[in-house]
Design an enzyme around this catalytic site. Structure first.
Site, PDB file in Angstrom:
ATOM      1  N   SER A   1       0.841  -1.201   0.000  1.00 36.89           N
ATOM      2  CA  SER A   1       0.000   0.000   0.000  1.00 36.89           C
ATOM      3  C   SER A   1       0.879   1.255   0.000  1.00 36.89           C
ATOM      4  O   SER A   1       1.707   1.415  -0.907  1.00 36.89           O
ATOM      5  CB  SER A   1      -0.970  -0.047   1.181  1.00 36.89           C
ATOM      6  OG  SER A   1      -2.009   0.901   1.020  1.00 36.89           O
TER       7      SER A   1
ATOM      8  N   HIS B   1      -7.246  -5.844  -0.690  1.00 34.86           N
ATOM      9  CA  HIS B   1      -6.033  -5.047  -0.486  1.00 34.86           C
ATOM     10  C   HIS B   1      -4.944  -5.797   0.285  1.00 34.86           C
ATOM     11  O   HIS B   1      -3.840  -5.275   0.435  1.00 34.86           O
ATOM     12  CB  HIS B   1      -6.423  -3.766   0.266  1.00 34.86           C
ATOM     13  CG  HIS B   1      -5.425  -2.659   0.194  1.00 34.86           C
ATOM     14  ND1 HIS B   1      -4.920  -2.193  -0.997  1.00 34.86           N
ATOM     15  CD2 HIS B   1      -4.850  -1.890   1.179  1.00 34.86           C
ATOM     16  CE1 HIS B   1      -4.076  -1.197  -0.744  1.00 34.86           C
ATOM     17  NE2 HIS B   1      -4.008  -1.004   0.559  1.00 34.86           N
TER      18      HIS B   1
ATOM     19  N   ASP C   1      -9.358  -5.237  -5.007  1.00 31.91           N
ATOM     20  CA  ASP C   1      -8.503  -4.268  -4.316  1.00 31.91           C
ATOM     21  C   ASP C   1      -9.013  -2.837  -4.476  1.00 31.91           C
ATOM     22  O   ASP C   1      -9.497  -2.454  -5.547  1.00 31.91           O
ATOM     23  CB  ASP C   1      -7.099  -4.361  -4.929  1.00 31.91           C
ATOM     24  CG  ASP C   1      -5.986  -3.961  -4.001  1.00 31.91           C
ATOM     25  OD1 ASP C   1      -6.204  -3.087  -3.151  1.00 31.91           O
ATOM     26  OD2 ASP C   1      -4.874  -4.524  -4.153  1.00 31.91           O
TER      27      ASP C   1
END
Length: 299
Positions: A110, A277, A250
Site C-alpha cells: 500500500s 487489499h 482491491d
C-alpha cells in the site's frame, strides 16, 4: 510449524528511534527482505504474515516507520516534516544500521509500495529487487478509482459517506459503519478482521498524526499532503527486478496499478483473484509462495 526465531531492536533516526524486528538469521547467506508497511502510519502489525518468507532461510525485517507503532511518535511535528523523503532516509538508515548494504530486497505494501517505488527510483546501492504490493502509482488515480468504486456501491452507503464527508463528521457511527462496509469488501475480505489487522487500525486510532496528515480520515477520502503524489514520471528509473501485486477486489484497482507494469522495464504483475487489499492475509500461502519464488529467482 516450528517457531520462527525473532530479535527486536531500535536504531536512532532523526529526533527519535526506529523500532525493528528481524525474523530469521541475517547471516544466513540469503539477502534479507525489508517490509515497508502502509498507512502511512499503519505500523507493521497487519503485514506480520510476511515473516513467513523466513521459512526458506531468508531474514525478514519488519519495522515501524517513525511516527507510529513501536517507533518514536512525534504528534507535534508540522505537516511539512512528514514527507516521502523522510521515510526513504529512514529505510536507508535501517539498512546501514543492520549492515545489509551489500544486498537486500524491499517489499512495500500500500503506502509502503509507494515508498518502495520512491526508493527504487533513486537507485540505492544493494537493492536486489522490489515488490510493490497493492499500491497506486498516483493519488489522482487512487481517488478517481475510489469514486468509481463508490458509484457502484448501494445507495445508502453512498449517501452516508457523502453526507458525513461534506459535514466533516467522520466519527459519526453512521459514517464509521459505512466505512467498515467498504473496508470489508475492498481492504480485507477476511471478516472479522484477524487480530494483526485490527491492531494496525487500533494504533492509527490512538495516534492518527501521520495518517491524517499525509492521507486523510480514511482509505478512500484523501485530504492530506499526499493528495497530489505521483511517481509515474520516475518509474523508468527503477532498474531492478520488480514484482507487482494486487487483488481482484482491491481498492488499488488495476487502473491504479497499471502504470507500474507499463513503466518499470521487465516487471511482472500478479493479481490475486480472491483478495482485495491484503493478499498476504486473504490468500496467505499463495502470496508467500509467489513472493518467495520471486525473491529466490533474484538473489
Amino acid at each position: 510449524m516450528t517457531e520462527l526465531k525473532q530479535v527486536e531492536g531500535r536504531t536512532k533516526f532523526g529526533p527519535g528511534e526506529t523500532w525493528y524486528r528481524i525474523t530469521g538469521d541475517l547471516g544466513s547467506g540469503k539477502p534479507p527482505i525489508f517490509i515497508l508497511h502502509g498507512g502511512p502510519g499503519a505500523a507493521h502489525n497487519y503485514a506480520d504474515s510476511y515473516k513467513l518468507l523466513s521459512r526458506g532461510g531468508r531474514a525478514v525485517v519488519h519495522y515501524d516507520q517513525i511516527g507510529c507503532g513501536l517507533s518514536s511518535h512525534h504528534p507535534d511535528m508540522e505537516p511539512g516534516f512528514w514527507t516521502p523523503q523522510l521515510f526513504v532516509d529512514e529505510l536507508e538508515n535501517l539498512v546501514d544500521h543492520l549492515g545489509q548494504r551489500q544486498a537486500f530486497h524491499v517489499l512495500g505494501q500500500s503506502w509502503g509500495g509507494m515508498l518502495a517505488a520512491e526508493y527504487g527510483s533513486r537507485r540505492p546501492k544493494g537493492v536486489k529487487s522490489l515488490t510493490i504490493a497493492n499500491s497506486p502509482a498516483s493519488m489522482e488515480l487512487w481517488v478517481s478509482e475510489a469514486m468509481r468504486q463508490r458509484s457502484e456501491m448501494p445507495q445508502d452507503i453512498q449517501d452516508a459517506l457523502n453526507k458525513h464527508e461534506k459535514a466533516g463528521t467522520y466519527s459519526d457511527p453512521e459514517y464509521q459503519k459505512a466505512t467498515m462496509w467498504v473496508y470489508e469488501r475492498h481492504v480485507c475480505r477476511v471478516v472479522p478482521f484477524p487480530p494483526e489487522v485490527t491492531a494496525s487500525f487500533d494504533q492509527i486510532g490512538k495516534d492518527p498524526t501521520v495518517y491524517h496528515t499525509m492521507n486523510g480520515p480514511n482509505e478512500f477520502f484523501v485530504t492530506g499532503t499526499l493528495k497530489n503524489w505521483n511517481i509515474i514520471p520516475e518509474l523508468h528509473k527503477i532498474n531492478v527486478p520488480t514484482l507487482i501485486i494486487s487483488g481482484r477486489h482491491d481498492e488499488a484497482t488495476p487502473a491504479c496499478v497499471k502504470p507500474y507494469a507499463d513503466n518499470i522495464k521487465g516487471s511482472r504483475w500478479v493479481i490475486f483473484e480472491d483478495s482485495s487489499h491484503m493478499p498476504h492475509v486473504e490468500e496467505k500461502e499463495l502470496c508467500m509462495k509467489t513472493v518467495g519464488d520471486f525473491l529466490d529467482a533474484n538473489d
